[in-house]
Design a protein around this motif. Structure first.
Motif, PDB file in Angstrom:
ATOM      1  N   LEU A  70      56.788 -71.643  67.618  1.00  8.95           N
ATOM      2  CA  LEU A  70      56.362 -71.105  68.902  1.00  8.95           C
ATOM      3  C   LEU A  70      54.852 -70.836  68.893  1.00  8.95           C
ATOM      4  CD1 LEU A  70      59.170 -68.556  69.835  1.00  8.95           C
ATOM      5  CD2 LEU A  70      58.917 -70.949  70.541  1.00  8.95           C
ATOM      6  N   GLN A  71      54.316 -70.720  70.096  1.00 16.76           N
ATOM      7  CA  GLN A  71      52.902 -70.376  70.253  1.00 16.76           C
ATOM      8  C   GLN A  71      52.625 -69.015  69.630  1.00 16.76           C
ATOM      9  OE1 GLN A  71      51.689 -71.309  74.281  1.00 16.76           O
ATOM     10  NE2 GLN A  71      50.332 -69.553  74.204  1.00 16.76           N
ATOM     11  N   GLY A  72      51.554 -68.926  68.878  1.00 15.81           N
ATOM     12  CA  GLY A  72      51.184 -67.636  68.293  1.00 15.81           C
ATOM     13  C   GLY A  72      51.877 -67.319  66.982  1.00 15.81           C
ATOM     14  N   SER A  73      52.732 -68.229  66.505  1.00 16.22           N
ATOM     15  CA  SER A  73      53.466 -67.942  65.269  1.00 16.22           C
ATOM     16  C   SER A  73      52.567 -68.102  64.042  1.00 16.22           C
ATOM     17  CB  SER A  73      54.684 -68.861  65.141  1.00 16.22           C
ATOM     18  OG  SER A  73      54.275 -70.211  65.157  1.00 16.22           O
ATOM     19  N   GLY A  74      51.458 -68.805  64.218  1.00 15.83           N
ATOM     20  CA  GLY A  74      50.548 -69.022  63.087  1.00 15.83           C
ATOM     21  C   GLY A  74      50.520 -70.475  62.634  1.00 15.83           C
ATOM     22  N   LYS A  75      50.912 -71.385  63.510  1.00 17.68           N
ATOM     23  CA  LYS A  75      50.988 -72.809  63.152  1.00 17.68           C
ATOM     24  C   LYS A  75      49.632 -73.389  62.755  1.00 17.68           C
ATOM     25  CE  LYS A  75      53.390 -74.356  66.666  1.00 17.68           C
ATOM     26  NZ  LYS A  75      52.370 -73.804  67.377  1.00 17.68           N
ATOM     27  N   THR A  76      48.638 -73.171  63.602  1.00 18.65           N
ATOM     28  CA  THR A  76      47.326 -73.764  63.348  1.00 18.65           C
ATOM     29  C   THR A  76      46.708 -73.167  62.083  1.00 18.65           C
ATOM     30  OG1 THR A  76      47.053 -74.108  65.710  1.00 18.65           O
ATOM     31  CG2 THR A  76      45.057 -74.200  64.380  1.00 18.65           C
ATOM     32  N   THR A  77      46.784 -71.848  61.982  1.00 19.32           N
ATOM     33  CA  THR A  77      46.267 -71.176  60.787  1.00 19.32           C
ATOM     34  C   THR A  77      46.954 -71.710  59.536  1.00 19.32           C
ATOM     35  OG1 THR A  77      46.061 -69.194  62.158  1.00 19.32           O
ATOM     36  CG2 THR A  77      45.861 -68.883  59.787  1.00 19.32           C
TER      37      THR A  77
ATOM     38  N   LYS B 281      45.666 -73.583  56.147  1.00 21.98           N
ATOM     39  CA  LYS B 281      45.916 -73.019  54.812  1.00 21.98           C
ATOM     40  C   LYS B 281      46.559 -74.060  53.893  1.00 21.98           C
ATOM     41  CE  LYS B 281      46.874 -68.162  56.186  1.00 21.98           C
ATOM     42  NZ  LYS B 281      47.981 -67.192  56.349  1.00 21.98           N
TER      43      LYS B 281
ATOM     44  N   GLN C  18      40.099 -75.520  67.943  1.00 24.22           N
ATOM     45  CA  GLN C  18      40.389 -74.490  66.918  1.00 24.22           C
ATOM     46  C   GLN C  18      40.680 -75.150  65.560  1.00 24.22           C
ATOM     47  OE1 GLN C  18      43.913 -72.146  67.798  1.00 24.22           O
ATOM     48  NE2 GLN C  18      43.826 -71.061  65.855  1.00 24.22           N
TER      49      GLN C  18
ATOM     50  N   ARG D  37      52.863 -63.647  58.587  1.00 22.38           N
ATOM     51  CA  ARG D  37      52.695 -62.200  58.782  1.00 22.38           C
ATOM     52  C   ARG D  37      53.596 -61.376  57.867  1.00 22.38           C
ATOM     53  NH1 ARG D  37      52.390 -63.680  64.263  1.00 22.38           N
ATOM     54  NH2 ARG D  37      50.212 -63.969  64.851  1.00 22.38           N
TER      55      ARG D  37
ATOM     56  N   ASP E 163      52.541 -60.039  55.394  1.00 21.79           N
ATOM     57  CA  ASP E 163      51.677 -58.898  55.034  1.00 21.79           C
ATOM     58  C   ASP E 163      51.988 -57.660  55.873  1.00 21.79           C
ATOM     59  OD1 ASP E 163      50.595 -60.912  56.867  1.00 21.79           O
ATOM     60  OD2 ASP E 163      48.871 -59.603  57.151  1.00 21.79           O
TER      61      ASP E 163
ATOM     62  N   GLY F 233      52.900 -66.595  54.662  1.00 22.23           N
ATOM     63  CA  GLY F 233      51.538 -66.245  55.075  1.00 22.23           C
ATOM     64  C   GLY F 233      51.373 -64.747  54.901  1.00 22.23           C
ATOM     65  N   VAL F 234      50.289 -64.358  54.240  1.00 19.91           N
ATOM     66  CA  VAL F 234      50.091 -62.929  53.966  1.00 19.91           C
ATOM     67  C   VAL F 234      48.744 -62.422  54.471  1.00 19.91           C
ATOM     68  CG1 VAL F 234      51.698 -62.834  52.016  1.00 19.91           C
ATOM     69  CG2 VAL F 234      49.326 -63.496  51.608  1.00 19.91           C
ATOM     70  N   GLY F 235      48.210 -63.060  55.507  1.00 20.00           N
ATOM     71  CA  GLY F 235      46.947 -62.600  56.061  1.00 20.00           C
ATOM     72  C   GLY F 235      46.311 -63.691  56.900  1.00 20.00           C
ATOM     73  N   GLU F 236      45.176 -63.348  57.508  1.00 19.93           N
ATOM     74  CA  GLU F 236      44.537 -64.307  58.413  1.00 19.93           C
ATOM     75  C   GLU F 236      43.620 -65.276  57.686  1.00 19.93           C
ATOM     76  OE1 GLU F 236      43.133 -62.938  62.139  1.00 19.93           O
ATOM     77  OE2 GLU F 236      44.195 -61.034  62.007  1.00 19.93           O
TER      78      GLU F 236
HETATM   79  P1  GDP Z   1      49.636 -70.859  66.695  1.00 17.77           P
HETATM   80  O1  GDP Z   1      49.570 -70.613  68.168  1.00 17.77           O
HETATM   81  O2  GDP Z   1      51.056 -70.938  66.212  1.00 17.77           O
HETATM   82  O3  GDP Z   1      48.836 -72.047  66.236  1.00 17.77           O
HETATM   83  O4  GDP Z   1      49.040 -69.549  65.988  1.00 17.77           O
HETATM   84  P2  GDP Z   1      47.607 -69.306  65.295  1.00 17.77           P
HETATM   85  O5  GDP Z   1      47.499 -70.100  64.038  1.00 17.77           O
HETATM   86  O6  GDP Z   1      46.537 -69.488  66.310  1.00 17.77           O
HETATM   87  O7  GDP Z   1      47.750 -67.781  64.859  1.00 17.77           O
HETATM   88  C1  GDP Z   1      47.838 -66.712  65.785  1.00 17.77           C
HETATM   89  C2  GDP Z   1      47.232 -65.466  65.158  1.00 17.77           C
HETATM   90  O8  GDP Z   1      47.988 -65.031  64.034  1.00 17.77           O
HETATM   91  C3  GDP Z   1      45.819 -65.671  64.632  1.00 17.77           C
HETATM   92  O9  GDP Z   1      45.043 -64.546  64.971  1.00 17.77           O
HETATM   93  C4  GDP Z   1      45.986 -65.762  63.116  1.00 17.77           C
HETATM   94  O10 GDP Z   1      44.852 -65.335  62.412  1.00 17.77           O
HETATM   95  C5  GDP Z   1      47.163 -64.842  62.895  1.00 17.77           C
HETATM   96  N1  GDP Z   1      47.944 -65.162  61.679  1.00 17.77           N
HETATM   97  C6  GDP Z   1      48.473 -66.346  61.304  1.00 17.77           C
HETATM   98  N2  GDP Z   1      49.147 -66.244  60.134  1.00 17.77           N
HETATM   99  C7  GDP Z   1      49.036 -64.946  59.738  1.00 17.77           C
HETATM  100  C8  GDP Z   1      49.540 -64.180  58.604  1.00 17.77           C
HETATM  101  O11 GDP Z   1      50.230 -64.691  57.697  1.00 17.77           O
HETATM  102  N3  GDP Z   1      49.231 -62.863  58.566  1.00 17.77           N
HETATM  103  C9  GDP Z   1      48.474 -62.265  59.550  1.00 17.77           C
HETATM  104  N4  GDP Z   1      48.243 -60.957  59.439  1.00 17.77           N
HETATM  105  N5  GDP Z   1      48.023 -62.930  60.626  1.00 17.77           N
HETATM  106  C10 GDP Z   1      48.280 -64.254  60.722  1.00 17.77           C
END
Ligand code: GDP
Length: 296
Positions: A108-115, A119, A147, A249, A251, A274-277
């Motif tokens: 889903l959007q915001g789940s941390g896919k791109t980050t 990584k 991004q 998340r 963390d 994932g344990v941080g940004e």
């Molecule tokens: P996407 O919409 O799924 O691509 O989500 P993003 O990669 O843009 O991540 C959304 C937000 O979650 C960003 O601010 C990231 O820095 C944060 N984020 C992603 N993974 C983690 C994680 O493991 N821990 C924490 N604390 N934040 C995370």
């Protein structure tokens, strides 16, 4: 805060020294605490039921030993069963396929896919010496492709040049081709998310899968969403077919219950957490560590 499960089981069971074996009644009292601890850790109810049944089977009739307290004995049974449910061993990303190996990230959007794409790309480049190409297939969110490009520049990982106007499947096909022609080992496809699961999302994922035949399809799920993460994993697995899960998340999640539920419901391994940004805040998933966390 709550007493740890170890303490709670100890206070219920440790008076039982001198008796032959754990009775159904002793175990039932202990299992009430186990059930409560699992629900507090946000494990889903259906998973809790199956889990406590299996612990009951192993614990009832177990000999009470002189060398170990009954509470500790049950804690060990619960711990071993948690590890068994979580998958025993750490399962790495599987790159055992002809290059370029396509890794598709879904969620889903915001789940941390791109980050997480960034990584993983960084880790494969630095630790395994892989030549990695990343591509964003998110044409819905205007800034998404940009991004990923920025993440690529930060981590020193190549990204597919952006061509305005192309759709997700076209971009995926171009990424696969660029991977092949450019001698890349791995192509990471960062797909578009939605705020919730809907039919167009699933159709899009299926189309991308059919076009690029990914070797890994990793579901990226936010551990803080608990029960929703479990439903998400079930839907994605049924509709798209996932090969593994990355839990983000972690963390911020002291409980660890989503991991247990997702693994139990899909049978698919949690590969990474994932344990941080930051770009290096990615760790291997170790079942016994999450088991310890759930036991408290
Ligand atoms: P996407 O919409 O799924 O691509 O989500 P993003 O990669 O843009 O991540 C959304 C937000 O979650 C960003 O601010 C990231 O820095 C944060 N984020 C992603 N993974 C983690 C994680 O493991 N821990 C924490 N604390 N934040 C995370």
């Amino acid at each position: 805060m709550f007493d740890s499960l170890q303490d709670r089981l100890g206070s219920i069971l440790n008076g039982l020294t001198g008796r032959g074996a754990l009775s159904d009644k002793d175990v039932s009292a202990a299992l009430r605490e186990v059930r409560r601890a699992l629900l507090e850790a946000d494990v889903s109810l259906e998973v809790v039921r199956g889990f406590t049944d299996r612990v009951r089977e192993k614990a009832v009739g177990a000999e009470i030993l002189k060398s170990i307290k009954p509470g500790q004995m049950v804690v060990k049974i619960v711990h071993d069963e948690l590890v068994a449910t979580l998958g025993e061993t750490q399962v790495p990303i599987d790159l055992n396929a002809p290059a370029p190996v396509v890794v598709m990230m879904v969620g889903l959007q915001g789940s941390g896919k791109t980050t997480t794409s960034g990584k993983i790309a960084k880790r494969l480049t630095e630790r395994q010496g892989k030549k990695v190409l990343m591509a964003s297939l998110d044409t819905r969110r205007p800034a998404a492709q940009e991004q990923l490009k920025v993440l690529g520049e930060q981590t020193g990982v190549a990204t597919l040049p952006i061509i305005a106007g192309q759709g997700p499947v076209e971009i995926a096909a171009r990424a696969e081709q660029a991977g092949r022609l450019g001698g890349y080992d791995v192509v990471i496809l960062d797909t578009a998310g939605r705020t919730h699961i809907d039919e167009p999302l699933m159709v899009e994922m299926a189309d991308i899968k059919a076009r690029t035949r990914p070797h890994e399809i990793l579901l990226v799920a936010d551990s803080l969403t608990g029960q929703d993460a479990v439903n998400l994993a079930r839907s994605f697995d049924e509709r798209v077919g996932i090969t593994g899960i990355v839990l983000t998340r972690v963390d911020g999640d002291g409980r660890g219950g989503a991991a247990l539920s997702m693994r139990a419901v899909t049978g698919k391994p949690i590969k990474l957490i994932g344990v941080g940004e930051k770009m290096d805040a990615l760790e291997d998933f170790h079942p016994s560590r999450i088991a310890d966390r759930i036991l408290g």
